[in-house]
Design a protein around this motif. Structure first.
Motif, PDB file in Angstrom:
ATOM      1  N   SER A 227     -13.606   9.848  -5.345  1.00 19.92           N
ATOM      2  CA  SER A 227     -12.421  10.489  -4.692  1.00 19.92           C
ATOM      3  C   SER A 227     -12.942  11.416  -3.578  1.00 19.92           C
ATOM      4  CB  SER A 227     -11.534  11.258  -5.934  1.00 19.92           C
ATOM      5  OG  SER A 227     -12.504  12.212  -6.440  1.00 19.92           O
ATOM      6  N   GLN A 228     -14.028  12.237  -3.671  1.00 21.46           N
ATOM      7  CA  GLN A 228     -14.440  12.988  -2.429  1.00 21.46           C
ATOM      8  C   GLN A 228     -14.650  12.057  -1.427  1.00 21.46           C
ATOM      9  OE1 GLN A 228     -17.257  15.417  -4.697  1.00 21.46           O
ATOM     10  NE2 GLN A 228     -16.981  16.868  -3.357  1.00 21.46           N
ATOM     11  N   ILE A 230     -13.380   9.299  -0.399  1.00 21.85           N
ATOM     12  CA  ILE A 230     -12.217   8.710  -0.013  1.00 21.85           C
ATOM     13  C   ILE A 230     -11.549   9.832   0.793  1.00 21.85           C
ATOM     14  CG2 ILE A 230      -9.778   7.950  -0.720  1.00 21.85           C
ATOM     15  CD1 ILE A 230     -10.860   6.468  -2.688  1.00 21.85           C
ATOM     16  N   SER A 231     -11.665  11.096   0.355  1.00 24.77           N
ATOM     17  CA  SER A 231     -11.014  12.290   1.106  1.00 24.77           C
ATOM     18  C   SER A 231     -11.556  12.388   2.616  1.00 24.77           C
ATOM     19  CB  SER A 231     -11.008  13.612   0.261  1.00 24.77           C
ATOM     20  OG  SER A 231     -12.278  14.039   0.268  1.00 24.77           O
ATOM     21  N   ILE A 232     -12.904  11.970   2.554  1.00 25.71           N
ATOM     22  CA  ILE A 232     -13.354  12.063   4.192  1.00 25.71           C
ATOM     23  C   ILE A 232     -13.358  10.973   4.802  1.00 25.71           C
ATOM     24  CG2 ILE A 232     -14.585  14.259   3.601  1.00 25.71           C
ATOM     25  CD1 ILE A 232     -17.205  12.468   3.225  1.00 25.71           C
ATOM     26  N   PRO A 234     -10.858   8.319   6.400  1.00 27.02           N
ATOM     27  CA  PRO A 234      -9.757   7.788   6.388  1.00 27.02           C
ATOM     28  C   PRO A 234      -9.609   6.361   6.688  1.00 27.02           C
ATOM     29  CG  PRO A 234     -10.490   8.560   8.452  1.00 27.02           C
ATOM     30  CD  PRO A 234     -11.720   8.740   7.489  1.00 27.02           C
ATOM     31  N   SER A 238      -5.110   3.280   2.834  1.00 32.22           N
ATOM     32  CA  SER A 238      -6.360   4.016   2.211  1.00 32.22           C
ATOM     33  C   SER A 238      -7.276   2.936   1.877  1.00 32.22           C
ATOM     34  CB  SER A 238      -5.596   4.751   0.710  1.00 32.22           C
ATOM     35  OG  SER A 238      -5.533   3.726   0.074  1.00 32.22           O
ATOM     36  N   SER A 254     -13.612   0.509   4.180  1.00 36.04           N
ATOM     37  CA  SER A 254     -12.548   1.236   5.128  1.00 36.04           C
ATOM     38  C   SER A 254     -12.828   1.013   6.683  1.00 36.04           C
ATOM     39  CB  SER A 254     -12.435   2.714   4.635  1.00 36.04           C
ATOM     40  OG  SER A 254     -11.214   3.285   5.372  1.00 36.04           O
ATOM     41  N   GLU A 267     -22.458  13.970   5.098  1.00 38.72           N
ATOM     42  CA  GLU A 267     -21.700  14.214   3.887  1.00 38.72           C
ATOM     43  C   GLU A 267     -21.773  13.068   3.054  1.00 38.72           C
ATOM     44  OE1 GLU A 267     -17.390  16.344   3.816  1.00 38.72           O
ATOM     45  OE2 GLU A 267     -18.118  16.066   6.196  1.00 38.72           O
TER      46      GLU A 267
END
Ligand code: ATP
Ligand code: ZN
Length: 286
Positions: A227-228, A230-232, A234, A238, A254, A267
């Motif tokens: 989940s972390q 995915i949050s960075i 885009p 999704s 992605s 990161e």
């Protein structure tokens, strides 16, 4: 019916190859014809006219060509009645003022009452008018950068990309007046049928340009970090997350711009991402 959209491109110069490359990437077949002045595509209703870039705005204004590809600098200079439809992401350059490198340039006032050589008198004149500068404009059509050394002018106003031509001619860039790149222009009155062909062409160009800017990214990540990550990252909607055969791990897919990828690579690694693949995209339709 069976109308063709007439497209003006530069016959031979810095923009020629890249202009034709866009059409090829759009799946439009253009016969290889360096000697010809016009040619038609065998699989898309377009006719290509090969011209000097300086003439393209006039030809498009007068409907000799329906659309054209050229540097935006030429569009500004010629000031014809044409519409800029979109930027094309190549042919980047700037229009700059340059002075002999040993001159003590103190700011715009330095230019007052100087003689400036250029192939872009209109753009320069506009710039001087806005800045209330009084200069003498010496219009020449090429090799502008040698003008100061042969005593034709004090300074120059010209196209710069890397700046190496200025350096080898003992000049330094002191003001950037405008940034330019290749653009697609169209005539202000296209028939409905031609506008329809242009729309189809623009749809393809959009897909080609998106694909150039974006990359497909694939990576493996421990489930607790998904989940972390995915949050960075885009995605177009999704990111896709698929379980790996190895327990506790997932594969994340992605789409990302290359620039963004370099920003977040550290990161991603810190979050435990492994086996990161960056893959070019052939076409991208959203
Ligand atoms: P033509 O024979 O068609 O008149 P040209 O000599 O005027 O050709 P080129 O030197 O091929 O033109 O440049 C075409 C365009 O390429 C310029 O108008 C500009 O938009 C763009 N360009 C990008 N980088 C540079 C650069 N370093 N020098 C000149 N033009 C550049
Ligand atoms: Zn030219």
């Amino acid at each position: 019916m069976n109308e063709k959209l007439k497209i003006a491109v530069q016959k031979s110069g810095r923009l020629s190859e890249k202009s034709l490359e866009i059409f090829r990437e759009c799946g439009i077949k253009i016969p290889n014809s360096s000697q010809k002045l016009r040619t038609v595509s065998s699989n898309f209703p377009v006719e290509i006219l090969f011209l000097r870039d300086d003439d393209i705005p006039q030809y498009v204004e007068q409907n000799v060509a329906d659309i054209g590809i050229l540097g935006e600098n030429e569009v500004w200079e010629k000031n014809r009645n044409v519409h800029v439809v979109r930027k094309l992401g190549f042919g980047d350059c700037r229009l700059s003022l340059a002075v002999p490198k040993d001159e003590n340039y103190t700011g715009l006032n330095y230019l007052n009452h100087k003689k400036i050589a250029t192939s872009y008198p209109r753009i320069l004149n506009e710039f001087c008018r806005k800045n209330q500068l009084e200069v003498e404009i010496e219009e020449i059509s090429g090799s502008v950068e040698i003008a100061p050394s042969i005593g034709l002018a004090n300074c120059i106003f010209d196209i710069v990309s890397s700046g190496s031509t200025l350096l080898t001619n003992g000049l330094k860039e002191v003001e950037t007046v405008a940034q330019s790149e290749a653009v697609l222009i169209k005539s202000p009155d296209l028939s409905e049928e031609k506008q329809e062909i242009l729309n189809r062409l623009l749809f393809r160009i959009q897909a080609v340009m998106r694909s150039r800017e974006n990359k497909y990214i694939l990576l493996n990540a421990p489930n607790h970090a998904v989940s972390q990550i995915i949050s960075i990252l885009p995605g177009m909607k999704s990111p896709t997350v698929l379980p790996l055969a190895q327990e506790g791990w997932s594969s994340i897919h992605s789409v990302i711009t290359e620039e963004r990828f370099w920003e977040i690579i550290d990161e991603l690694k810190a979050l435990g991402a492994q086996g990161i693949l960056i893959i070019p995209i052939e076409k991208m339709i959203v």
